[in-house]
Structures are given as C-alpha cells and as structure tokens.
Design a protein around this motif. Sequence first.
Motif, PDB file in Angstrom:
ATOM      1  N   GLY A 198     -15.387  42.330   0.866  1.00 41.32           N
ATOM      2  CA  GLY A 198     -14.153  42.463   0.107  1.00 41.32           C
ATOM      3  C   GLY A 198     -14.147  41.483  -1.055  1.00 41.32           C
ATOM      4  O   GLY A 198     -15.000  40.602  -1.172  1.00 41.32           O
ATOM      5  N   GLU A 199     -13.161  41.652  -1.929  1.00 45.44           N
ATOM      6  CA  GLU A 199     -13.111  40.843  -3.154  1.00 45.44           C
ATOM      7  C   GLU A 199     -12.488  39.482  -2.905  1.00 45.44           C
ATOM      8  O   GLU A 199     -11.408  39.367  -2.360  1.00 45.44           O
ATOM      9  CB  GLU A 199     -12.321  41.599  -4.231  1.00 45.44           C
ATOM     10  N   ASN A 200     -13.197  38.435  -3.299  1.00 42.48           N
ATOM     11  CA  ASN A 200     -12.705  37.061  -3.235  1.00 42.48           C
ATOM     12  C   ASN A 200     -12.403  36.566  -4.642  1.00 42.48           C
ATOM     13  O   ASN A 200     -13.075  36.941  -5.602  1.00 42.48           O
ATOM     14  CB  ASN A 200     -13.773  36.138  -2.631  1.00 42.48           C
ATOM     15  N   THR A 201     -11.374  35.731  -4.760  1.00 47.30           N
ATOM     16  CA  THR A 201     -11.070  35.077  -6.028  1.00 47.30           C
ATOM     17  C   THR A 201     -11.433  33.601  -5.911  1.00 47.30           C
ATOM     18  O   THR A 201     -10.930  32.900  -5.033  1.00 47.30           O
ATOM     19  CB  THR A 201      -9.587  35.228  -6.400  1.00 47.30           C
ATOM     20  N   THR A 222     -14.114  36.732  -9.653  1.00 47.33           N
ATOM     21  CA  THR A 222     -14.055  37.444  -8.377  1.00 47.33           C
ATOM     22  C   THR A 222     -15.479  37.779  -7.928  1.00 47.33           C
ATOM     23  O   THR A 222     -16.384  37.938  -8.758  1.00 47.33           O
ATOM     24  CB  THR A 222     -13.233  38.736  -8.479  1.00 47.33           C
ATOM     25  N   LEU A 223     -15.634  37.853  -6.607  1.00 48.66           N
ATOM     26  CA  LEU A 223     -16.962  38.098  -6.050  1.00 48.66           C
ATOM     27  C   LEU A 223     -16.813  38.862  -4.740  1.00 48.66           C
ATOM     28  O   LEU A 223     -15.993  38.501  -3.895  1.00 48.66           O
ATOM     29  CB  LEU A 223     -17.655  36.758  -5.812  1.00 48.66           C
ATOM     30  N   ASP A 224     -17.579  39.922  -4.596  1.00 48.87           N
ATOM     31  CA  ASP A 224     -17.637  40.688  -3.351  1.00 48.87           C
ATOM     32  C   ASP A 224     -19.053  40.561  -2.823  1.00 48.87           C
ATOM     33  O   ASP A 224     -19.993  41.129  -3.388  1.00 48.87           O
ATOM     34  CB  ASP A 224     -17.280  42.154  -3.614  1.00 48.87           C
ATOM     35  N   LYS A 227     -21.170  43.660  -1.986  1.00 51.85           N
ATOM     36  CA  LYS A 227     -21.688  44.470  -3.084  1.00 51.85           C
ATOM     37  C   LYS A 227     -22.748  43.748  -3.891  1.00 51.85           C
ATOM     38  O   LYS A 227     -23.073  44.143  -5.002  1.00 51.85           O
ATOM     39  CB  LYS A 227     -20.533  44.894  -4.000  1.00 51.85           C
TER      40      LYS A 227
END
Length: 270
Positions: A198-201, A222-224, A227
């Motif tokens: 999931g996407e982290n900020t 942001t980093l997933d 992916k």
Amino acid sequence: LWAVGTGNEPGYHAARGEFTLEFAPVPDAATTTEAPSTTTEAPLTTTEAPPTTTEAPPTTPAPDTRNPPDCPSELTQVTSLNDGALTLFTEVVVSPTSDSESILCARLESDSESWVGFGISPTGLMFGANSILGLPEYGSVMKFNSTLDVTKQGPFAPMEDDHQTLMNTKVTQEDGKTVVSFSKYLKEEGENNILAEGENTFLWAVGSSNAPGYHAARGEFTLDFKKAPAPTPPTTSAPTSAPTPETPIPITSAPTLPSGSKGAALDCPS
C-alpha cells in the motif's frame, strides 16, 4: 514575591504578588534595661502528620523479545530525492513467523556532509511525524518525534529509550557525502506504521551542517513497496544455427581501472 499553586504538584501559580519589608534590629540583651517579660508562651502542641505519599519506583522497560529477519545484502528499490542530491535505497523484509517482526531496511546517500532525516507521516506534515535522524556530529542514528516547541529543543525531540529500537544503524561521511543506514520494525506501538503493501507517505530532510538544526531542504514523497520494480533478468533465445566463431580481440596491455574503483564484482540480486 509570594505565590501559591493550584495543588501540591509543582505547576503554574493560582495567585501571586509582591511586597516590601524592612526589618528593625532587635536590641542586644546585654545592653537593654527593659524588664524581662514575664509572659510565658504556651508550647506548641500541634503535630503535623508525616507525609504519606510514596513515589512509585522507576519501571524498567521490558526487554524486546522480537526476532526480526536479516536485511538483504542489496537494497533493490531506489528512490531519487532532492533533485537527485539524495538517494534512498529500501527493501521490506516480511517475517515468516510474525507480522510484528517485519522490517524496513533503508540506506540514505546524500551528496552533502550534513545530518540526514527520514520521516513517517501519514498526513505529509512534519508535526506528528516519527523521524529518524542520522547525526554525524554524534555518530548516531536515532528516532525523534516532531514538535512545535522549537524554542526549547528545536523541531525534534528524541523518543523515549524504550522506543529507540532501530537496528543496523550506521552513519558515515567520505568525499563530501553522507551515508545513513538503519532497519526498523514496520509496526511499533505508539508510532506511525509502515505498510508493506500500500501507499506510504514519507518525509526527507537534509541539514546545512553536521550539527542538528533547521533543515536546508526537505520534502515529502509516497512509496508502495509492493509495486517496487523487480530486476528483469536478461533473456536469451535459442540459436537457430551454429554460432559463427568471433575473431578474438588481441589485448596488448592490462586494462586500467578508473581512479577510485575497487574492481570488485557485484552480487546478483536474490
């Protein structure tokens, strides 16, 4: 000055004021001619009860019994920050035994000699973020909380000792560059979580010097991790006919490595 509080605990006063006082000297007993007083003051019979408040003994944090996995020798996810002047290498390692033991392995490489910061902030704001600062001034990598009380301790306040759970910490400087390494549990009580999927900020920051202080540059991203692009292995097709031998190129002298190169082979990714 005088003051009284609102309770027994030290804090702000409920009332206060000022006054002046001039003390009159008492006549010396050897020179006074005044007849001695015959009034005898009754002894004070009031006995103050001893305080009954007992301070609780300090508690020792329970030892951390988690068994995190090892970080890989190579961190494959690469994120360019600060217009290319800061590079983040990461890898999430999911524990096969417990979700609470999964970790983030990270390395920050900055093109300047200064402190380097990485923050976990779901809102993208500095206030409320959990930050990790690499401090070359002290040779340490520690966890901090962001605070608005910049007059007392700057924009960051160190977390309590029981929250200083970073692993594999290291900060080095060489040839004008700063490298900060650490690994951190994805989930920790009382802290912002990192999502393995999931996407982290996140936040990043670099200082203007090695001494802790206000940042020279900062930003959010942001980093997933799910992916992250996986390395693509080279593809080879079966030959349709026997290959034609190539004419070898004669080498008349040993090749010279560029200055500063170690000439060591790189490890293959897992």
